[in-house]
Design a protein around this motif. Structure first.
Motif, PDB file in Angstrom:
ATOM      1  N   LYS A   1       0.836  -1.208   0.000  1.00 29.56           N
ATOM      2  CA  LYS A   1       0.000   0.000   0.000  1.00 29.56           C
ATOM      3  C   LYS A   1       0.867   1.252   0.000  1.00 29.56           C
ATOM      4  O   LYS A   1       0.590   2.215  -0.711  1.00 29.56           O
ATOM      5  CB  LYS A   1      -0.937   0.025   1.219  1.00 29.56           C
ATOM      6  N   ALA A   2       1.919   1.243   0.815  1.00 29.93           N
ATOM      7  CA  ALA A   2       2.787   2.419   0.921  1.00 29.93           C
ATOM      8  C   ALA A   2       3.474   2.704  -0.414  1.00 29.93           C
ATOM      9  O   ALA A   2       3.529   3.855  -0.860  1.00 29.93           O
ATOM     10  CB  ALA A   2       3.828   2.210   2.020  1.00 29.93           C
ATOM     11  N   VAL A   3       3.979   1.670  -1.055  1.00 30.87           N
ATOM     12  CA  VAL A   3       4.648   1.862  -2.343  1.00 30.87           C
ATOM     13  C   VAL A   3       3.645   2.318  -3.388  1.00 30.87           C
ATOM     14  O   VAL A   3       3.878   3.272  -4.127  1.00 30.87           O
ATOM     15  CB  VAL A   3       5.331   0.550  -2.801  1.00 30.87           C
ATOM     16  N   TYR A   4       2.512   1.660  -3.426  1.00 30.62           N
ATOM     17  CA  TYR A   4       1.498   1.952  -4.434  1.00 30.62           C
ATOM     18  C   TYR A   4       0.948   3.367  -4.294  1.00 30.62           C
ATOM     19  O   TYR A   4       0.930   4.136  -5.249  1.00 30.62           O
ATOM     20  CB  TYR A   4       0.369   0.937  -4.335  1.00 30.62           C
ATOM     21  N   PHE A   5       0.499   3.731  -3.094  1.00 32.10           N
ATOM     22  CA  PHE A   5      -0.111   5.047  -2.919  1.00 32.10           C
ATOM     23  C   PHE A   5       0.922   6.162  -2.980  1.00 32.10           C
ATOM     24  O   PHE A   5       0.585   7.310  -3.240  1.00 32.10           O
ATOM     25  CB  PHE A   5      -0.936   5.105  -1.633  1.00 32.10           C
ATOM     26  N   GLY A   6       2.171   5.832  -2.755  1.00 29.52           N
ATOM     27  CA  GLY A   6       3.223   6.837  -2.870  1.00 29.52           C
ATOM     28  C   GLY A   6       3.690   7.044  -4.295  1.00 29.52           C
ATOM     29  O   GLY A   6       4.311   8.040  -4.611  1.00 29.52           O
TER      30      GLY A   6
END
Length: 179
Positions: free
Chosen positions: A91-96
């Protein structure tokens, strides 16, 4: 829109593969592959994509596997810390990484800018109205003269919920004063 979906799916695809070190599209029942597909599906479902679109991207026969992942995900994540950590990382990689503004046309960007300008103007008007209302309230309710000590005393001593009784008692008392 299809181009945007493919780009968005691709960013998440790459993030999932980097976290799990698996081929996301590979059709096998290996736990890491299943977990990777589950997290991929969960993030995109939460984003509002359909089970069919996700299944098509993953090369599945139909959307039933995506539905199954969705139903089971919350239970899996409660009992598997590694899965939860991988989910949070993805999620962190994707939303960032993904911002749909990069896929907008010039006309869409201009429309968005004009919409934002209208929103800003409306918010500025709301702030102006709120400041005016606050000024009126202060003017109406702020003590004038040397009554600051009385106001502070009332604030400290008056029990919450008893304001009307205290006001009535003060009114009765002050009606009896003769200057």
């Amino acid at each position: 829109m299809k181009k945007s979906i493919n780009k968005e799916f691709g960013i998440l695809h790459e993030a999932i593969e980097n976290i799990f070190h698996v081929d996301l599209i590979k059709r096998c029942r290996n736990r890491d592959n299943v977990n990777a597909r589950t997290i991929f599906s969960k993030i995109l479902l939460d984003k509002g994509y359909t089970t069919t679109a996700i299944a098509e991207y993953l090369g599945l026969k139909n959307h039933s596997s995506i539905v199954h992942y969705s139903k089971r995900f919350d239970g899996y994540i409660l009992n598997d810390r590694r899965l939860k950590g991988s989910y949070e990382s993805a999620k962190a990689v994707y939303f960032g990484s993904f911002d749909p503004v990069f896929d907008m046309s010039s006309k869409e960007l201009k429309d968005e800018v004009f919409n934002l300008r209208r929103t800003i103007k409306s918010l500025e008007d709301d702030v102006t109205d709120a400041k005016e209302y606050l000024r009126e309230v202060k003017e109406k309710y702020v003590w004038k003269g040397g009554f600051d000590g009385i106001q502070e005393l009332l604030h400290q001593k008056c029990p919450i919920g008893e304001e009307m009784n205290v006001q009535h008692a003060l009114n009765t008392y002050l009606n009896g004063l003769h200057y």
